[in-house]
Design an enzyme around this catalytic site. Structure first.
Site, short mmCIF file in Angstrom:
data_model
loop_
_atom_site.label_atom_id
_atom_site.label_comp_id
_atom_site.label_asym_id
_atom_site.label_seq_id
_atom_site.Cartn_x
_atom_site.Cartn_y
_atom_site.Cartn_z
N LYS A 1 0.85 -1.19 0.00
CA LYS A 1 0.00 0.00 0.00
C LYS A 1 0.88 1.23 0.00
CE LYS A 1 -4.45 1.04 0.39
NZ LYS A 1 -5.57 0.16 0.03
N GLY B 1 -20.28 7.20 3.05
CA GLY B 1 -19.25 7.40 2.02
C GLY B 1 -19.90 7.32 0.65
N GLY C 1 -18.10 8.03 -2.29
CA GLY C 1 -17.00 8.14 -3.24
C GLY C 1 -17.11 7.02 -4.26
N ASN C 2 -15.97 6.56 -4.75
CA ASN C 2 -15.98 5.54 -5.80
C ASN C 2 -16.70 4.27 -5.36
OD1 ASN C 2 -15.28 4.26 -8.28
ND2 ASN C 2 -13.68 3.17 -7.17
N ALA C 3 -16.36 3.77 -4.17
CA ALA C 3 -16.97 2.53 -3.71
C ALA C 3 -18.45 2.75 -3.34
CB ALA C 3 -16.19 1.97 -2.53
N GLY C 4 -18.69 3.74 -2.49
CA GLY C 4 -20.03 3.94 -1.94
C GLY C 4 -21.08 4.35 -2.98
#
Ligand code: GLU
Length: 412
Positions: A103, A215, A217-220
């Site tokens: 990471k 959230g 963002g991209n995931a949420g």
């Protein structure tokens, strides 16, 4: 304070006891194999020089090249990056893809940079770490506040430095430079496949299941969109500025349009406001933390009303909260299983890069579904066998696989 790396080690120790982990393997897994800390000078648009700090933690490559995203966030710390790299290793092992864990992170608020500054920062980071990454060494990807566009700059910088094309050095790329179909929404899509299995185990049905997502963002946001399409009722979502709630169900594409315009979902028409704290304890069947770590702790865990917690963020639930949720009969599906769809399609992306031959979205999703469903069953079986929670089960499974790799290599 909750230190993510200390939390990760608590989780490891718990699994190690249950599975009677080889002591040498346990020792090896308590530290990253290599950690890089670099300074990145960036010429700012006003002519001044600013020096940013970046990290790359390479935790274990026993099962394959280090793999994991790069995060741009003002709160990035080395301990956070170390924890995230450890979880990446476990994530890859949980779904059974031949990759290790890594990471990266840069301490920066990307919203304060111009596009040019962001590009120079991203290229500067690669200049500092390029010798230690590569398709067979360590393969970065997007994470919080990093995008396909940033991946393309990083790829380009890397290829210039090594003097050849090497699309497999980084994943989450735009399609035009070797990205994979489906990668953009794969984290959410993987979560949807896993949630479907969890819902079945709880004898629930999607059309009667309400969902709250922290959230957007991209995931949420993709999660909200896909779940709404599958018939779930999305009752609340939040972003960093606040949230929007509607008990009879939010209209997700309208919410997205509103966010595109205003930068937040807060204040969207036909919604009531809800805070990032309150959404977690909302009376919804499923709560999905899809933002950052350590949001469900010993303090709010007793107030959780959801039947299922699906972790789309990395590390959103602390070990103390795990104990409380487990005791209260809440089924929590751990990050290393439920958000593994992203890295799984990253792996597909690498495979396609290696063959220089590309798959359709349908082919990608079919393979993703098979992997996620099989991983869910494997974790569920481990949970039943040892009578433990889902996280510990995923750890037992994943650590067991990594241990096998380490032992086969004769490292211990
Ligand atoms: N950042 C994502 C994660 O935490 C994806 C990592 C990857 O694709 O390598 O799982």
């Amino acid at each position: 304070m909750n230190n993510p790396f200390a939390n990760a080690m608590t989780q490891l120790d718990k699994a190690a006891t249950i599975m009677k982990l080889d002591r040498s393997v346990h020792e090896i897994l308590r530290q990253p194999k290599r950690v890089l800390t670099v300074s990145i000078p960036v010429r700012m648009d006003d002519g001044s020089m600013k020096v940013f700090t970046g990290f790359r933690s390479q935790y274990t490559d026993a099962l394959g090249p280090f793999k994991g995203g790069i995060r741009y966030h003002w709160n990035v710390t080395l301990d956070e990056v170390k924890a995230l790299s450890f979880w990446m290793a476990l994530k890859c092992a949980t779904v059974g893809i031949p990759l290790g864990g890594g990471k990266g992170g840069i301490i920066v608020n990307p919203k304060e940079l111009s596009e040019g500054e962001l590009e120079r920062l991203s290229r500067g980071y690669i200049q500092k770490i390029y010798k230690y990454i590569g398709p067979t060494q360590d393969v970065p990807a997007p994470d919080v506040y990093t995008t396909p566009k940033i991946m393309a700059w990083m790829l380009d910088e890397y290829e210039k430095l090594v003097g050849e094309h090497a699309p497999g050095v980084i994943t989450g790329k735009p399609l035009s430079v070797g990205g994979s179909q489906g990668r953009g929404f794969s984290t959410a899509q993987g979560g949807v496949y896993v949630l479907r299995e969890a819902v079945k185990k709880k004898n629930m049905v999607p059309s009667e299941t309400s969902v709250a997502i922290q959230g957007f963002g991209n995931a949420g946001s993709f999660m909200a969109k896909i779940l709404a399409k599958e018939g779930y009722r999305i009752v609340a979502v939040t972003d960093s500025q606040g949230g929007a709630m509607n008990r009879s169900g939010l209209h997700i594409s309208e919410l997205e349009a509103y966010k595109r315009e205003r930068g937040t979902v807060l204040g969207a028409p036909a919604t009531e406001p809800i805070s990032n704290d309150d959404i977690l304890t909302l009376d919804a069947d499923v709560v999905v933390p899809a933002a950052l770590e350590n949001v469900i702790t010993a303090t709010n865990a007793p107030m959780i009303k959801a039947k299922i917690i699906l972790e789309l963020a990395n590390g959103p639930v602390t070990p103390e909260a795990d104990e409380i949720l487990h005791k209260n009969g809440v089924l929590f599906v751990p990050d290393i299983l439920s958000n593994a769809g992203g890295v799984t399609v990253s792996y597909f992306e690498q495979v396609q890069n290696a063959y220089n031959h590309y798959w359709t979205e349908e082919q990608v999703l079919k393979k993703l579904e098979a992997i996620m469903v099989a991983a869910f069953s494997a974790v569920w079986e481990t949970k039943e066998k040892h009578n433990i929670d889902m996280r510990t089960a995923a750890f037992v499974l994943a650590v067991g696989r990594i241990a096998e790799g380490l032992l086969a290599r004769g490292l211990v």
